[in-house]
Design an enzyme around this catalytic site. Structure first.
Site, mmCIF file in Angstrom:
data_model
loop_
_atom_site.group_PDB
_atom_site.id
_atom_site.type_symbol
_atom_site.label_atom_id
_atom_site.label_comp_id
_atom_site.label_asym_id
_atom_site.label_seq_id
_atom_site.Cartn_x
_atom_site.Cartn_y
_atom_site.Cartn_z
ATOM 1 N N LYS A 73 1.070 -1.568 -0.166
ATOM 2 C CA LYS A 73 0.199 -0.162 -0.059
ATOM 3 C C LYS A 73 1.050 1.207 0.085
ATOM 4 O O LYS A 73 0.693 2.352 -0.048
ATOM 5 C CB LYS A 73 -1.170 0.217 1.087
ATOM 6 C CG LYS A 73 -1.846 -0.753 1.497
ATOM 7 C CD LYS A 73 -3.312 -0.808 2.438
ATOM 8 C CE LYS A 73 -3.938 -1.876 2.095
ATOM 9 N NZ LYS A 73 -5.254 -1.589 3.608
ATOM 10 N N ASP A 109 -9.938 2.275 2.976
ATOM 11 C CA ASP A 109 -9.595 1.835 4.078
ATOM 12 C C ASP A 109 -10.456 2.560 5.238
ATOM 13 O O ASP A 109 -11.671 2.373 6.143
ATOM 14 C CB ASP A 109 -8.685 1.278 4.549
ATOM 15 C CG ASP A 109 -7.192 0.384 3.272
ATOM 16 O OD1 ASP A 109 -8.451 -1.020 3.281
ATOM 17 O OD2 ASP A 109 -6.411 0.206 2.778
ATOM 18 N N ALA A 137 -3.039 1.061 6.006
ATOM 19 C CA ALA A 137 -4.657 0.569 6.733
ATOM 20 C C ALA A 137 -4.983 1.844 8.177
ATOM 21 O O ALA A 137 -5.909 2.436 7.676
ATOM 22 C CB ALA A 137 -4.591 -0.607 7.034
ATOM 23 N N VAL A 234 -9.475 -4.587 13.098
ATOM 24 C CA VAL A 234 -9.219 -4.827 11.809
ATOM 25 C C VAL A 234 -9.015 -6.203 10.479
ATOM 26 O O VAL A 234 -9.039 -6.805 9.878
ATOM 27 C CB VAL A 234 -7.481 -3.860 11.089
ATOM 28 C CG1 VAL A 234 -8.088 -3.691 9.887
ATOM 29 C CG2 VAL A 234 -8.417 -2.563 11.202
ATOM 30 N N TYR A 236 -9.513 -9.966 10.050
ATOM 31 C CA TYR A 236 -10.443 -10.917 10.007
ATOM 32 C C TYR A 236 -10.017 -12.492 9.544
ATOM 33 O O TYR A 236 -10.781 -13.361 9.709
ATOM 34 C CB TYR A 236 -11.485 -10.494 8.725
ATOM 35 C CG TYR A 236 -11.063 -10.206 7.493
ATOM 36 C CD1 TYR A 236 -11.293 -11.470 6.502
ATOM 37 C CD2 TYR A 236 -10.920 -9.250 7.056
ATOM 38 C CE1 TYR A 236 -10.983 -11.150 5.290
ATOM 39 C CE2 TYR A 236 -10.998 -8.858 5.911
ATOM 40 C CZ TYR A 236 -10.358 -9.940 5.073
ATOM 41 O OH TYR A 236 -10.241 -9.906 3.778
ATOM 42 N N GLN A 264 -14.904 -0.800 2.494
ATOM 43 C CA GLN A 264 -14.139 -0.103 1.913
ATOM 44 C C GLN A 264 -13.901 -0.967 0.414
ATOM 45 O O GLN A 264 -13.417 -0.328 -0.884
ATOM 46 C CB GLN A 264 -12.363 -1.106 1.986
ATOM 47 C CG GLN A 264 -11.950 -1.981 1.943
ATOM 48 C CD GLN A 264 -11.521 -2.579 0.613
ATOM 49 O OE1 GLN A 264 -10.946 -1.842 0.414
ATOM 50 N NE2 GLN A 264 -10.945 -3.909 0.715
#
Length: 292
Positions: A73, A109, A137, A234, A236, A264
């Site tokens: 990112k 995000d 993020a 955050v 999962y 998102q």
């Protein structure tokens, strides 16, 4: 899927490492099928040393675009033609849109995180948030929360390669929003506990808790939690992280990152198609529940 693939089908990717755990391909392909878009969405395991070549592939293969996740990112922006204002402010990109060879980087995000809170009846506006993380993020969440009206944000991070990014994020929030932000070293556990005790919501926005770090937690033990604290992890995958399990034992309301992933993804879907994702349909198909 076989019935949908034609000679006109366009490709959209997800580039990250690791990525095989992701629910995004199932979500995006179902949404494309539901609304009749001739796109196919595939996950590609692309690491930091491969992201430049992956961006070249977007151009070469005339892909409609791609999502980008860890560890890419904060790296991918320099290979694109343009960044959205939010992506430039965050210094991170999670969505690439290809308009006839012109690649624009966006960040969704933070929008996804704040939308998921609202969808779960959590109102953090005007309140205090403590958050761990300074990557792509985390930065997007911090900046979007500040822009949306969170009153105070306390950021914790290790003094690693992301520390200077966290310093810059705090400076941007304090200079460009009405939110007050501060930064502390995550090694200062007494300060972490004190800030959590004074917060409405606590967020882990790092990869700690997901594979291969599923046995770890950014919070040492359950004494750091109190029942009134809302706790968001955050990651999962797995759905039930070590930190979230500890928070539940204390009686905290908790969430994992599935809601953020959904919203998102919806924002990215709209960037590619011009139309919102069918959210309620996607919740049913993907069995997304805030009680998971």
């Amino acid at each position: 899927m076989a019935e949908r693939i034609t000679g006109h089908t366009e490709l959209i990717g997800l580039m990250a490492y690791p990525i095989r755990h992701s629910s995004s391909p199932a979500m995006q392909n179902e949404a494309f099928a539901k609304l009749g878009y001739d796109y196919a969405y595939l996950a590609f395991e692309v690491g930091a040393d491969e992201i430049e070549d992956a961006v070249k592939a977007i151009r070469t293969l005339k892909m409609r675009g791609s999502n980008v996740s860890m560890p890419n990112k904060t790296l991918v922006g320099k290979y694109l033609d343009e960044l959205s204002p939010a992506a430039e402010l965050c210094g991170a990109v999670n969505t690439i849109v290809n308009d006839n060879g012109h690649l624009t980087g966006h960040i969704t995000d933070g929008i996804g995180f704040m939308s998921a809170l609202k969808d779960n009846d959590i109102d953090v506006i005007g309140k205090k948030m403590t958050i761990v993380g300074a990557g792509g993020a985390a930065t997007a969440i911090e900046i979007q929360a500040a822009l949306d009206g969170v009153a105070e944000i306390t950021i914790f991070n290790r003094k690693d390669e992301f520390w200077n990014r966290a310093v810059s994020t705090v400076e941007k929030i304090n200079a460009k929003t009405s939110c007050h932000a501060v930064l502390y070293d995550l090694a200062d556990l007494d300060k972490l506990k004190a800030e959590m005790d004074d917060s409405f919501i606590f967020v882990n926005a790092t990869g700690v808790g997901m594979k291969p770090l599923e046995s770890q937690s950014v919070v040492p033990d359950k004494s750091y939690f109190r029942p009134e604290l809302i706790v968001i992890d955050v990651p999962y995958s797995p759905l039930e992280t070590k930190m979230r399990s500890m928070a539940k034992e204390v009686g905290c309301k908790t969430m994992n990152g599935l809601g953020m992933m959904l919203f998102q993804g919806s924002a990215a879907f709209e960037l590619w198609t011009g139309e919102p994702m069918p959210i309620e349909h996607m919740k049913e198909i993907l069995h997304i529940s805030y009680d998971d």
